[in-house]
Design an enzyme around this catalytic site. Sequence first.
Site, mmCIF file in Angstrom:
data_model
loop_
_atom_site.group_PDB
_atom_site.id
_atom_site.type_symbol
_atom_site.label_atom_id
_atom_site.label_comp_id
_atom_site.label_asym_id
_atom_site.label_seq_id
_atom_site.Cartn_x
_atom_site.Cartn_y
_atom_site.Cartn_z
ATOM 1 N N SER A 46 0.820 -1.210 0.032
ATOM 2 C CA SER A 46 -0.003 -0.020 0.147
ATOM 3 C C SER A 46 0.787 1.261 0.147
ATOM 4 C CB SER A 46 -1.022 -0.030 1.039
ATOM 5 O OG SER A 46 -0.275 0.044 2.451
ATOM 6 N N HIS A 87 -1.714 -2.326 -6.785
ATOM 7 C CA HIS A 87 -2.500 -2.256 -5.454
ATOM 8 C C HIS A 87 -3.921 -2.403 -5.427
ATOM 9 C CE1 HIS A 87 -3.297 0.656 -1.464
ATOM 10 N NE2 HIS A 87 -3.167 -0.649 -1.432
ATOM 11 N N GLU A 99 -4.591 0.357 -8.072
ATOM 12 C CA GLU A 99 -3.416 1.584 -8.533
ATOM 13 C C GLU A 99 -2.136 0.633 -9.161
ATOM 14 O OE1 GLU A 99 -3.194 4.894 -5.267
ATOM 15 O OE2 GLU A 99 -2.378 2.804 -4.451
ATOM 16 N N ASN A 140 -3.403 6.501 -0.725
ATOM 17 C CA ASN A 140 -2.773 6.673 0.628
ATOM 18 C C ASN A 140 -2.059 7.769 0.702
ATOM 19 O OD1 ASN A 140 -3.593 4.257 2.017
ATOM 20 N ND2 ASN A 140 -2.254 3.002 1.099
#
Length: 284
Positions: free
Chosen positions: A120, A141, A153, A192
């Site tokens: 992540s 991801h 992602e 994130n």
Amino acid sequence: MSIERSAVIGGGLMGAGIAEVLAKAGQDVIVSEVGEEAVAAGRARIGKSLDKAVAKGKLSAEDRDAALGRLRFTTDIGDLADRQLVIEAASENEDVKKAIFADLDRVVTDAHAILASNTSSMPIIRFAQATSRPERVLGVHFFNPAPVQPLVEIVSSVLTDPDVSRTMTGFVAEVLGKTPIQAGDRPGFIVNALLIPYLCSAMRMLESGFATKEDIDAGMVGGCAHPMGPIALADLVGLDTCLFAAESMYAETGDPAVKPPVLLSRMVDAGLLGVKSGRGFYEY
């Protein structure tokens, strides 16, 4: 490149979800785990998820059985020799992940195979450099729960071959039916990099006594039209996952916005990890 044979390293919450997505999409899937107990847990996790999808009318019993028939489990990473795509979904520990990529480089025989990480927030280039084929390594991801969340992602390092990125983008969109977005190999990628400062800020607000968790969550749901407040979202993501991401991003950037709140560290130390453990900031 047509991908038909894939594998997932790790049958935990994320790994099991990714394996389920691959199997439902028609892939021949191997899930690699560290021991028989972990294999049994991963198998049960996937079976329970597929059964739930059938009960909700989102999947037929026939399609569930077909997906299960495409899944195999192993404790021998050597069984992945013929895989065209391997997605690492082990714990968020850089040394563990590097060792896995070094092992994959040794055992996967197809020179065109793609080696991917579901991390992540960790730098993809560090995993790529553990192999002799860094141009074939990238981040893929998924988000929790992988069978439900539509976004993936695609993270290219400075050494990732653009053709590899294009292949994975097409695979994610056309085979898996997910929505791919392109991210650079920077701390937190896209999601994130925006999410972790937000969650940390909410935890600091709670930690300071400025507001209750219920009011913080209600404020963002009712005031900003978010489907879920930040404290409840942190529980859903997993407080250990939040801590790993924050620590990784803070180590690279020194940005105080992602410095892990003491409260978060203490929660993880206590084993209060959120939904996955039955209790985090809330009880489940």
